[in-house]
Design an enzyme around this catalytic site. Structure first.
Site, short mmCIF file in Angstrom:
data_model
loop_
_atom_site.label_atom_id
_atom_site.label_comp_id
_atom_site.label_asym_id
_atom_site.label_seq_id
_atom_site.Cartn_x
_atom_site.Cartn_y
_atom_site.Cartn_z
N ASN A 1 -6.45 46.85 -12.58
CA ASN A 1 -6.11 47.70 -11.44
C ASN A 1 -5.29 48.87 -11.97
OD1 ASN A 1 -5.16 48.88 -9.12
ND2 ASN A 1 -3.89 47.14 -8.48
N LYS B 1 -4.19 51.34 -10.39
CA LYS B 1 -3.25 51.87 -9.39
C LYS B 1 -3.35 53.41 -9.37
CE LYS B 1 -0.52 47.72 -9.97
NZ LYS B 1 0.77 47.06 -9.83
N HIS C 1 -3.51 44.73 -1.37
CA HIS C 1 -2.52 44.69 -2.45
C HIS C 1 -1.12 44.86 -1.86
CE1 HIS C 1 -0.29 45.70 -6.05
NE2 HIS C 1 -1.30 45.21 -6.75
N GLU D 1 1.30 46.52 -2.77
CA GLU D 1 1.79 47.91 -2.72
C GLU D 1 1.23 48.63 -1.50
OE1 GLU D 1 0.64 48.85 -6.73
OE2 GLU D 1 2.25 47.55 -7.47
N GLU E 1 -0.68 37.32 -6.31
CA GLU E 1 0.24 38.20 -7.02
C GLU E 1 1.62 38.11 -6.38
OE1 GLU E 1 -2.08 41.58 -9.14
OE2 GLU E 1 -1.59 42.27 -7.14
N GLY F 1 4.87 44.28 -12.24
CA GLY F 1 5.51 45.37 -12.96
C GLY F 1 6.93 45.07 -13.42
N SER G 1 2.46 41.06 -14.10
CA SER G 1 2.99 41.10 -15.47
C SER G 1 2.17 40.30 -16.47
CB SER G 1 4.46 40.64 -15.49
OG SER G 1 5.27 41.55 -14.76
#
Ligand code: 13P
Length: 252
Positions: free
Chosen positions: A10, A12, A93, A95, A165, A171, A210
């Protein structure tokens, strides 16, 4: 792992055309290995160019609108992704849930639209650190699945992938304990089987957060972990192909 491991990058909001060189290198590397499915989800602006450039690696979007067309400035629909050469789309997701306030209901509407358009979907779920600390992680994820997943899989298990996730692992360089990944994936499998019956037993469940070359083998060896959804480490061929290799791909 019962099926071929599925390793998805991904990107992003990263990448302009020069980064297509990395995608081509990933494609060549994936082509030299068998036994693993590899996919990349670049930003919308690169979907078409990447889909035209790659042969082995599937290309997908990172979101789509629930409507096929209309007055939705700045949005992209599922049929548009198909037109650009996408084969799948990532939905829900964390985010997008955080930055755009996406609800489970909206994610489900997008999922239905994407399947209708002929895309396979990767639906993301995961708890925040506060939710895990409160002992609610499994309940939160089960509720996200309940609210976000499509009601049915008309074409079977290959239409859907679930990505677990944990928000606090994205991250950050932090990953959950293997036992926690194992428990969560087992719970997700149980929810999928309850919902879809036999097809639910075959839906791939990815771990994301991660993942890198150093921790991939251990995470991918966990029962019910069918692959990885990779952010930062998918941006270069070196780091991404190291994860593909760790997934057990044979090298000729
Ligand atoms: P990182 O691999 O950068 O932690 O991102 C994970 C992720 O959010 C993939 O969708």
């Amino acid at each position: 792992m019962a099926q071929q491991p599925f390793i998805v990058g991904n990107w992003k909001m990263n990448g302009t055309r020069p980064l297509l060189a990395e995608a081509r290198a990933i494609d060549r590397g994936a082509g030299r290995r068998s036994g693993v499915r590899v996919a990349l989800a670049p930003p919308f602006t690169l979907v078409m160019a990447m889909a035209e450039a790659l042969g082995e690696v599937a290309v997908g979007g990172q979101d789509c609108h629930a409507a096929p067309s209309g007055a939705h400035t700045g949005d992209v629909s599922a049929p548009m992704l198909v037109d650009a050469g996408a084969q799948f789309v990532i939905l829900g997701h964390s985010e997008r849930r955080a930055d755009h306030g996406e609800t489970d209901e909206q994610v489900r509407a997008k999922a239905d639209a994407a399947i209708e358009a002929g895309l396979s979907i990767i639906v993301c779920v995961g708890e925040t650190e506060a939710q895990r600390d409160a002992g609610d992680a499994e309940g939160v994820v089960a509720a996200q699945l309940e609210g976000s997943l499509p009601a049915a899989l008309p074409e079977g298990a290959s239409e859907l992938t679930v990505a677990y996730e944990p928000v606090w692992a994205i991250g950050t360089g932090r990953v959950p304990a293997v036992a926690d990944v194992s428990a969560m994936h087992a719970r997700i499998r149980q929810e999928l089987v309850t919902r879809y019956g036999e097809a639910g037993a075959d839906v791939a469940i990815l771990y994301g957060g991660s993942v890198n070359a150093a921790n991939a083998a251990e995470l991918l060896a966990v029962p019910e972990v069918g692959g990885a959804l990779v952010g930062g480490a998918s941006l270069t061929a070196d780091s991404f192909l190291a994860i593909v290799l760790a997934a057990g791909a044979d090298q000729d």
